[in-house]
Design an enzyme around this catalytic site. Structure first.
Site, PDB file in Angstrom:
ATOM      1  N   ARG A  33     -18.726  -1.073  14.338  1.00  0.00           N
ATOM      2  CA  ARG A  33     -18.507  -2.132  15.309  1.00  0.00           C
ATOM      3  C   ARG A  33     -19.687  -2.392  16.234  1.00  0.00           C
ATOM      4  O   ARG A  33     -20.109  -3.533  16.380  1.00  0.00           O
ATOM      5  CB  ARG A  33     -17.278  -1.783  16.160  1.00  0.00           C
ATOM      6  CG  ARG A  33     -16.796  -2.925  17.026  1.00  0.00           C
ATOM      7  CD  ARG A  33     -15.574  -2.541  17.847  1.00  0.00           C
ATOM      8  NE  ARG A  33     -14.472  -2.088  17.026  1.00  0.00           N
ATOM      9  CZ  ARG A  33     -13.294  -1.695  17.505  1.00  0.00           C
ATOM     10  NH1 ARG A  33     -13.087  -1.693  18.818  1.00  0.00           N
ATOM     11  NH2 ARG A  33     -12.341  -1.289  16.708  1.00  0.00           N
ATOM     12  N   HIS A  79     -12.401  -9.096   8.215  1.00  0.00           N
ATOM     13  CA  HIS A  79     -12.501  -8.484   9.553  1.00  0.00           C
ATOM     14  C   HIS A  79     -11.112  -8.240  10.132  1.00  0.00           C
ATOM     15  O   HIS A  79     -10.439  -9.190  10.549  1.00  0.00           O
ATOM     16  CB  HIS A  79     -13.311  -9.399  10.469  1.00  0.00           C
ATOM     17  CG  HIS A  79     -13.853  -8.724  11.689  1.00  0.00           C
ATOM     18  ND1 HIS A  79     -14.764  -7.697  11.645  1.00  0.00           N
ATOM     19  CD2 HIS A  79     -13.603  -8.927  13.005  1.00  0.00           C
ATOM     20  CE1 HIS A  79     -15.076  -7.305  12.868  1.00  0.00           C
ATOM     21  NE2 HIS A  79     -14.378  -8.038  13.713  1.00  0.00           N
ATOM     22  N   TYR A 123     -12.136 -27.354  18.065  1.00  0.00           N
ATOM     23  CA  TYR A 123     -12.924 -28.529  18.450  1.00  0.00           C
ATOM     24  C   TYR A 123     -14.374 -28.458  17.990  1.00  0.00           C
ATOM     25  O   TYR A 123     -15.069 -29.467  18.011  1.00  0.00           O
ATOM     26  CB  TYR A 123     -12.898 -28.708  19.973  1.00  0.00           C
ATOM     27  CG  TYR A 123     -11.521 -28.952  20.535  1.00  0.00           C
ATOM     28  CD1 TYR A 123     -10.753 -30.022  20.094  1.00  0.00           C
ATOM     29  CD2 TYR A 123     -10.989 -28.103  21.500  1.00  0.00           C
ATOM     30  CE1 TYR A 123      -9.480 -30.242  20.608  1.00  0.00           C
ATOM     31  CE2 TYR A 123      -9.720 -28.312  22.016  1.00  0.00           C
ATOM     32  CZ  TYR A 123      -8.973 -29.376  21.566  1.00  0.00           C
ATOM     33  OH  TYR A 123      -7.716 -29.608  22.065  1.00  0.00           O
TER      34      TYR A 123
END
Length: 839
Positions: A33, A79, A123
């Site tokens: 990570r 993931h 968006y």
């Protein structure tokens, strides 16, 4: 208890179990990570995002795709974490103020340097940038290993076959368990030049590498002060550099302007402006008239208007000191090397990248050779088939089943001697196909099943002479290409040349100029450059509150007027000492117990007249019952200057100031005191000056300083004045420098005082009772103090309630010595004058 149950219980040591579990967790965070791999500079989440975009064909020259589409693929396939974490990573990869070379091309709102959040993933749209293609290129040529995803249904690349040293050009930051990484971004052209220099000389030193890579190159530009921190970081993997924003000063007739047009890396512009506003409100930075943000799509522009007659350079230096306009970047180059976290210097990072490129190029070459071998094998079969096409057609026509045709063609041997002569393959040493059937079996060639299938799939138009020649030409080209590829595997110099040429091509296409300027001289700003040089008032209360404030707060008033409050004071406290100094002055402070301390004026707390200041015990290491009695300005320690000290009981002593020239944090003994005696005052004096001691009951003695013996620090003094009353004490010490011009101004507790020429006071022997300086009675009260003045001087008078008045000395008439004096300042009931100071 059931014995069958106890058989399944395993006893473990809880300490061992906790250690092992925590270590497993730590390594999971470190490897999976938080830390980037040194080879491709990517963390697992970055790698998974770019691979998902590659699989979807979300390339730089293809249409944008919704960010939500990519996020969905990443969390669904690769993931096992939340969508917010993935989208936040995508946003950062698209921010040109976060990455030196963005890896994602974003369309929409992806946040700002002000800290504004990006628009929701539904968006915004994204695709790879062109440089990202160089990170993923050749991934389909078996150049890297693949791992199973979290549910075993998909495969993920363990590393990217990157052509660019991404870990250096874009840097990385992360917090793991027990370790962090903070690798700064660099200029691609410089990093590639450094890599090429290492390839040409494996023994190159870090100092020599810095000729190609002078330092980090931040996307927000700015300035790096000094190279020592850079060199340390490159040598050891860990170091500190000072980065500053860039600005310019524009001068106008009425005022100056500071325009900040570049910020240090990772500094939030909005928070920087808020910090400047707070400093202005708290008066830590004085002289700013106006502040506005004129930044737009063309870049950063913070405009600061400076007040008239205020130095813009000092304001700018204060901004560097008190705001993030100058900040420290801690370099900590920790990365995964062979799947283990390691602190890596610059050269080791470059070595790891070149090793990675060697492995990628070798595996790519092996893959391409295998592809060429497979292609050549099929072409061989087609060429042999065309030479023997009539026999093959006869076999096809005479057979009823495809399986019989395959077996017949593959079991038959074919004559290919003429083909070898045509293709000029007699020289086996120059042919990469040393075991090919065209060489090995000149007169008894046999087809493989793959070749037979290719023959059966052969279209009729390829039976022409022209097509036959094309097959021969293609076959020879494959042999040539395979020979060249074999050189890569057999010749290390040729391999390194391939890597160099690829790096040069990357540099030509994506290289650019450095953004961050490096100043070779280290940053060593003098603290005095940050402080405006101006006269200020230092006040100290009886209970030990100290501060300095602007002298300009007090206008000149007329004799008999009421003053302004100089400081906020608590009940039963009053101002015991007041001094007019410059902010750049050094002061020595003498305590009632005879110890001397050192301070700089600008190190004292600044406050306005409505604040009480800061306890001096928080600034100096004072002992119990110790308080500061007086302070003096001293900026040098010449041979002919002494420190003259007087005690309340009338004893005096002088010591060479050079004995106090080495400041000590805990102070130093200045005089040894008799029992029940305390320090009253001190002054700097030359060897042949006149001294005046004034007592609380209005007496004064005047004598030559030469009559006082020069002594060491830790010694007793000698008698300076004798008192006629046990209630009397010394209140003032005056050193006369020019006996012909100065007058003596004395003031009493009730605000009365007088100005007298100093010649009115007769010169007597030391240790005498003295003469009357001013009458002390019920109207006047006891003497507060006396100072030497001239007509052009102003004086500040302060009361125990904190009120301060500033008046002209010329308004006070000259009178004889033995008089009551006149009203100097009007005081209220229960108010008393406690101090006066000349300006």
């Amino acid at each position: 208890m059931d014995n069958s149950c106890t058989k399944n219980i395993t006893l473990v040591n809880i300490e061992t179990e906790l250690k092992n579990s925590y270590l497993d967790y730590a390594m999971s965070v470190i490897v999976g990570r938080a830390l980037p791999d040194v080879r491709d500079g990517l963390k697992p989440v970055h790698r998974r995002i770019l691979y998902a975009m590659h699989i979807l064909g979300n390339l730089w020259n293809k249409p944008y795709k919704k960010s939500a589409r990519i996020v969905g693929d990443v969390i669904g396939k690769y993931h096992p974490h939340g969508d917010a974490a993935v989208y936040d990573t995508i946003v950062r990869l698209a921010q040109n103020f976060s990455l030196r070379y963005t890896l994602i091309d974003g369309q929409g709102n992806f946040g700002s340097i002000d800290g504004d959040s990006a628009a929701a993933m539904r968006y915004t749209e994204i695709r790879m940038t062109k440089i990202t293609q160089e990170i993923i290129k050749d991934i389909d040529k078996k150049t890297v290993n693949f791992l199973l995803n979290y549910d075993g249904t998909e495969k993920i690349p363990a590393i990217m076959p990157t052509k660019i040293p991404n870990i250096l050009i874009n840097g990385s930051s992360g917090i793991a368990v027990g370790m962090t990484t903070n690798i700064p971004p660099h200029n691609l052209t410089e990093i590639i030049n450094g890599c090429i220099a290492y390839i040409h000389d494996n023994n190159i030193s870090t100092k020599e590498l810095m000729q190609y890579i002078p330092g980090p190159d931040f996307p927000t530009s700015g300035v790096i002060n000094g190279t020592l921190g850079i060199q340390k970081a490159y040598d050891t993997g860990k170091g500190q550099i000072i980065i500053r924003g860039r600005s310019k000063i524009i001068k106008y007739e009425q005022y100056n302007q500071i325009i900040i047009y570049e910020l240090p890396y990772q500094i939030n512009k909005a928070k920087l402006i808020e910090k400047i506003i707070d400093l202005i409100k708290n008066k830590k930075i004085n002289g700013i008239k106006n502040l506005r943000d004129e930044s737009d799509q063309d870049g950063i522009r913070i405009v600061i208007d400076i007040k008239k007659n205020v130095s813009a350079n000092i304001i700018l230096n204060n901004l560097y000191k008190f705001t993030p306009l100058q900040s420290t970047f801690n370099i900590n180059m920790v990365a995964l090397y062979k799947n283990k976290p390691l602190l890596m210097p610059l050269k080791k990072i470059i070595i790891a990248f070149i090793e990675h490129r060697r492995e990628i190029v070798i595996r790519r070459t092996q893959y391409e050779i295998k592809k060429y071998n497979d292609k050549a094998h099929i072409l061989e079969g087609l060429i042999v088939a065309l030479i023997n096409i009539k026999d093959i057609i006869n076999i096809i026509q005479s057979s009823t089943r495809t399986e019989v045709i395959r077996n017949t063609i593959s079991n038959k041997t074919w004559n290919i001697k003429n083909i070898i002569q045509q293709l000029n393959l007699q020289n086996k040493n120059n042919c990469v196909f040393k075991d090919t059937k065209l060489i090995k079996y000149e007169n008894h060639y046999s087809f493989s099943l793959k070749q037979v299938q290719a023959i059966l799939d052969l279209k009729l138009y390829r039976l022409t002479n022209l097509e036959y020649q094309k097959l021969c030409d293609e076959y020879q080209q494959i042999i040539y290409n395979t020979n060249k590829l074999s050189q890569i595997l057999n010749n290390d110099n040729y391999l390194m040349n391939i890597i160099c040429n690829e790096l040069i091509n990357i540099k030509k296409e994506f290289g650019d100029n450095r953004k961050t300027k490096i100043i070779n001289t280290p940053y060593s700003m003098n603290i005095k450059d940050l402080i405006i040089k101006e006269n200020v008032i230092v006040t100290l209360t009886y209970k030990g509150y100290i501060k300095y404030q602007k002298l300009s707060e007090y206008d000149v008033q007329h004799r008999g007027g009421k003053g302004k409050f100089a400081t906020k004071i608590n009940q039963n406290d009053y101002i015991s000492k007041l001094l007019i100094v410059n902010t750049h002055d050094n002061i020595i402070l003498l305590s009632n117990l005879g110890r001397l301390y050192w301070l700089k004026v600008y190190d004292l707390p600044f406050a306005n007249r409505f604040a009480k200041g800061k306890p001096i015990i928080n600034i100096l290491p004072l002992k119990n019952n110790e308080r500061i009695i007086t302070f003096l300005v001293i900026n040098s320690y010449p041979n002919d200057i002494n420190l003259f000290i007087v005690t309340q009981q009338g004893f005096v002593k002088q010591t060479s100031i050079q004995q106090f020239s080495k400041p000590r944090k805990n102070g130093i003994i200045a005089i040894k005191l008799r029992s029940n005696d305390l320090i009253q005052d001190a002054a700097l004096i030359k060897c042949t000056q006149q001294v005046m001691l004034f007592s609380a009951l209005g007496k004064v003695v005047k004598f030559n300083s030469s009559t006082v013996k020069n002594m060491g620090r830790n010694t007793l003094g000698m008698r300076g004045i004798r008192f006629t009353s046990s209630k009397d004490r010394v209140v003032s010490l005056i050193i006369l420098t020019n006996t012909s011009q100065k007058n003596i101004l004395t003031i009493t507790q009730n605000g009365y005082g007088k100005r007298t020429i100093n010649q009115a006071y007769p010169l007597r022997s030391r240790a005498t009772k003295g003469v009357i300086a001013i009458k002390t009675n019920i109207r006047n009260g006891q003497v507060v103090g006396s100072i030497k003045v001239s007509d052009n001087d102003h004086i500040l008078i302060i009361t125990n309630t904190g009120s301060l008045i500033r008046i002209n000395v010329s308004e006070i008439s000259l009178v004889s010595r033995n008089t009551n004096g006149v009203i100097i300042v009007k005081i209220n009931k229960n108010e008393q004058v406690i101090s006066l100071q000349k300006i």
